[in-house]
Design a protein around this motif. Structure first.
Motif, PDB file in Angstrom:
ATOM      1  N   LEU A 117       0.835  -1.208   0.000  1.00 33.97           N
ATOM      2  CA  LEU A 117       0.000   0.000   0.000  1.00 33.97           C
ATOM      3  C   LEU A 117       0.869   1.256   0.000  1.00 33.97           C
ATOM      4  O   LEU A 117       0.541   2.249  -0.644  1.00 33.97           O
ATOM      5  N   LEU A 118       1.965   1.200   0.733  1.00 35.37           N
ATOM      6  CA  LEU A 118       2.747   2.407   0.977  1.00 35.37           C
ATOM      7  C   LEU A 118       3.861   2.676  -0.022  1.00 35.37           C
ATOM      8  O   LEU A 118       3.995   3.790  -0.532  1.00 35.37           O
ATOM      9  N   PRO A 121       3.426   4.002  -4.128  1.00 38.92           N
ATOM     10  CA  PRO A 121       3.202   5.448  -4.306  1.00 38.92           C
ATOM     11  C   PRO A 121       4.362   6.306  -3.810  1.00 38.92           C
ATOM     12  O   PRO A 121       4.617   7.383  -4.361  1.00 38.92           O
ATOM     13  N   ASN A 172       8.482  13.183   1.467  1.00 39.30           N
ATOM     14  CA  ASN A 172       7.600  13.058   2.633  1.00 39.30           C
ATOM     15  C   ASN A 172       8.492  12.768   3.847  1.00 39.30           C
ATOM     16  O   ASN A 172       9.154  11.734   3.901  1.00 39.30           O
ATOM     17  N   ILE A 173       8.486  13.713   4.815  1.00 38.85           N
ATOM     18  CA  ILE A 173       9.466  13.571   5.901  1.00 38.85           C
ATOM     19  C   ILE A 173       9.141  12.437   6.869  1.00 38.85           C
ATOM     20  O   ILE A 173      10.011  11.980   7.609  1.00 38.85           O
ATOM     21  N   ALA A 174       7.894  11.958   6.867  1.00 37.67           N
ATOM     22  CA  ALA A 174       7.547  10.835   7.749  1.00 37.67           C
ATOM     23  C   ALA A 174       7.872   9.487   7.103  1.00 37.67           C
ATOM     24  O   ALA A 174       7.972   8.470   7.795  1.00 37.67           O
ATOM     25  N   ILE A 178       9.045   5.269   8.549  1.00 32.18           N
ATOM     26  CA  ILE A 178       8.037   4.219   8.425  1.00 32.18           C
ATOM     27  C   ILE A 178       8.523   3.111   7.485  1.00 32.18           C
ATOM     28  O   ILE A 178       8.443   1.928   7.813  1.00 32.18           O
TER      29      ILE A 178
ATOM     30  N   LEU B 107       5.247  17.808   9.298  1.00 27.00           N
ATOM     31  CA  LEU B 107       5.184  16.400   9.686  1.00 27.00           C
ATOM     32  C   LEU B 107       3.735  15.922   9.763  1.00 27.00           C
ATOM     33  O   LEU B 107       3.401  14.842   9.261  1.00 27.00           O
ATOM     34  N   ASP B 110       2.475  15.451   6.291  1.00 25.06           N
ATOM     35  CA  ASP B 110       3.068  14.266   5.665  1.00 25.06           C
ATOM     36  C   ASP B 110       2.534  12.977   6.296  1.00 25.06           C
ATOM     37  O   ASP B 110       2.363  11.967   5.594  1.00 25.06           O
ATOM     38  N   LEU B 111       2.260  13.006   7.587  1.00 23.97           N
ATOM     39  CA  LEU B 111       1.656  11.833   8.219  1.00 23.97           C
ATOM     40  C   LEU B 111       0.259  11.582   7.655  1.00 23.97           C
ATOM     41  O   LEU B 111      -0.141  10.441   7.461  1.00 23.97           O
ATOM     42  N   GLU B 113      -0.609  12.229   4.636  1.00 19.34           N
ATOM     43  CA  GLU B 113      -0.410  11.629   3.309  1.00 19.34           C
ATOM     44  C   GLU B 113      -0.135  10.129   3.416  1.00 19.34           C
ATOM     45  O   GLU B 113      -0.619   9.339   2.605  1.00 19.34           O
ATOM     46  N   ILE B 114       0.636   9.761   4.420  1.00 19.04           N
ATOM     47  CA  ILE B 114       0.893   8.328   4.651  1.00 19.04           C
ATOM     48  C   ILE B 114      -0.412   7.628   5.039  1.00 19.04           C
ATOM     49  O   ILE B 114      -0.718   6.533   4.561  1.00 19.04           O
ATOM     50  N   LEU B 117      -2.664   6.812   2.175  1.00 23.16           N
ATOM     51  CA  LEU B 117      -2.268   5.621   1.423  1.00 23.16           C
ATOM     52  C   LEU B 117      -2.725   4.341   2.129  1.00 23.16           C
ATOM     53  O   LEU B 117      -3.117   3.375   1.491  1.00 23.16           O
ATOM     54  N   LEU B 118      -2.666   4.372   3.424  1.00 23.98           N
ATOM     55  CA  LEU B 118      -2.837   3.157   4.213  1.00 23.98           C
ATOM     56  C   LEU B 118      -4.259   2.884   4.674  1.00 23.98           C
ATOM     57  O   LEU B 118      -4.787   1.775   4.519  1.00 23.98           O
ATOM     58  N   LEU B 182       0.464   6.000  13.735  1.00 26.28           N
ATOM     59  CA  LEU B 182       0.271   7.164  12.868  1.00 26.28           C
ATOM     60  C   LEU B 182      -0.768   8.124  13.441  1.00 26.28           C
ATOM     61  O   LEU B 182      -0.584   9.334  13.413  1.00 26.28           O
TER      62      LEU B 182
END
Lengths: 241, 241
Positions: A117-118, A121, A172-174, A178, B107, B110-111, B113-114, B117-118, B182
């Motif tokens: 999933l991650l 992208p 993406n800084i996170a 991860i 942050l 961006d979190l 954005e993660i 996706l998830l 997250l």
């Protein structure tokens, strides 16, 4: 809640009246100080005497707190030199406690599903945002994985670094933390050294890196998808044997 | 590598010859024992004397190792009662060290954005795999978030539990830990109590839970997407002000 506003004005009182054990609370205060003072990784902390005075606690408590923070990878004690902010602040090994899961194979497969999933992208974003330096670093890491495979040395660490580098290039800084966490976990549970996986890894790593280098988000995404999917199928096959 | 085969036969020697400080190594050995003996959360460990004997080290070293493991949330020391395996083994607060990032707003975005996706595909899986009990629990948690909003109490914890419950219902065993991590991180950095966000949260939480209850993967996915996207846009707006 009523106690909150006092935190900054009366750190000592706050530290002594909360519910956690004192060294834990001092460790929390030290973490806040590190953040508030923007201490960077590698920065040396003041010595024990100064810290004890500033925090209004005894030196032995400071020592305990430093140990706690060292065990959490926030600080690093270099004997004979002093205490430093860790290079990988806050990052602990296996942060989600994956090694406590009973069915490791099921976990490895489920981690692959999360990665599918991650990471595709994220690879697509990397193709859009990567710098030349990052591309060079990716190529170097892909080569290192290949060399380690050839020498029959465990390649997992270089592999994790490659996936983190791709995540870093996404902007993406996170993402690097991860992606690093997810790819670190998998070799703990399954055999990633099998020949079938080896050849596939080498080929798809190259495909991913070159798609990112060329700036092709779709190819980068597909290559990453194929890569992780191949891993997943291979782990599924391992559970059958 | 040559030392590996000795690990099980000569734990004492192995513990004493490796490079980490002794309490760290004893902590690692204890973790292995917890896993090997399938100690479950809440299980009580043997006392200090027995542990010291089994591990071939002094009691003070055992005590140090227990402290380290308590600080990593592997063990829990209940005073006057004994040492237990923690209920959330291995899970530490802020495992990826997000609080050390400089730009908290970047942050948080961006979190999001993660999470986009998830969590939408995870919600879709939950719609396929959820049990009736899980649906009841989700409804209870969504209600708790609403009640806390109404009472103007910080709702973040109930919110995190709802997202973890949805991840649990997906059937992917790695998902709850990751989703929890997250969603725990975000309220640390941004204001999630604003009215615009509040109304939206209540509405989309209900949409997500009811889509999962009805067994509609696509609606669950879309609702989760809308939910996190709305958060992201709201945080973006906060950075502008």
């Amino acid at each position: 809640m009523a106690r909150q506003p006092g935190v900054d004005k009366f750190p000592i009182t706050t530290v002594k009246t909360a519910e956690k054990p004192l060294p834990e609370r001092v460790a929390d205060r030290m973490t806040e100080l590190i953040i508030a003072n923007s201490y960077r990784p590698g920065h040396k902390l003041p010595n024990e005497y100064i810290l004890a005075e500033r925090l209004g606690v005894g030196r032995s408590t400071v020592r305990e707190a430093v140990k706690l923070l060292a065990s959490r990878n926030v600080l690093e004690v270099r004997h004979g030199s002093g205490t430093y902010v860790s290079e990988s602040t806050g990052l602990v090994d296996d942060p989600l406690g994956f090694r406590f899961y009973r069915d490791k194979h099921a976990l490895a497969i489920d981690l692959c599903e999360i990665r599918i999933l991650l990471e595709p992208p994220i690879a697509a974003l990397a193709a859009e945002n990567r710098t030349e330096i990052q591309v060079d670093e990716m190529r170097g890491l892909a080569q290192r994985v290949e060399d380690m495979y050839a020498a029959e040395i465990d390649h997992s660490e270089a592999d994790v670094l490659l996936h983190k580098k791709i995540a870093e290039a996404s902007g993406n800084i996170a993402a690097p933390g991860i992606a690093g966490m997810l790819s670190t976990a998998i070799p703990l549970f399954v055999d990633v050294s099998r020949r079938a996986l080896r050849d596939e890894t080498i080929t798809t790593h190259r495909r991913i890196v070159e798609a990112i280098a060329k700036g092709s988000p779709r190819s980068a995404k597909t290559a990453m998808q194929d890569h992780i999917e191949h891993n997943r199928v291979n782990f599924l096959a391992q559970t059958m044997t």
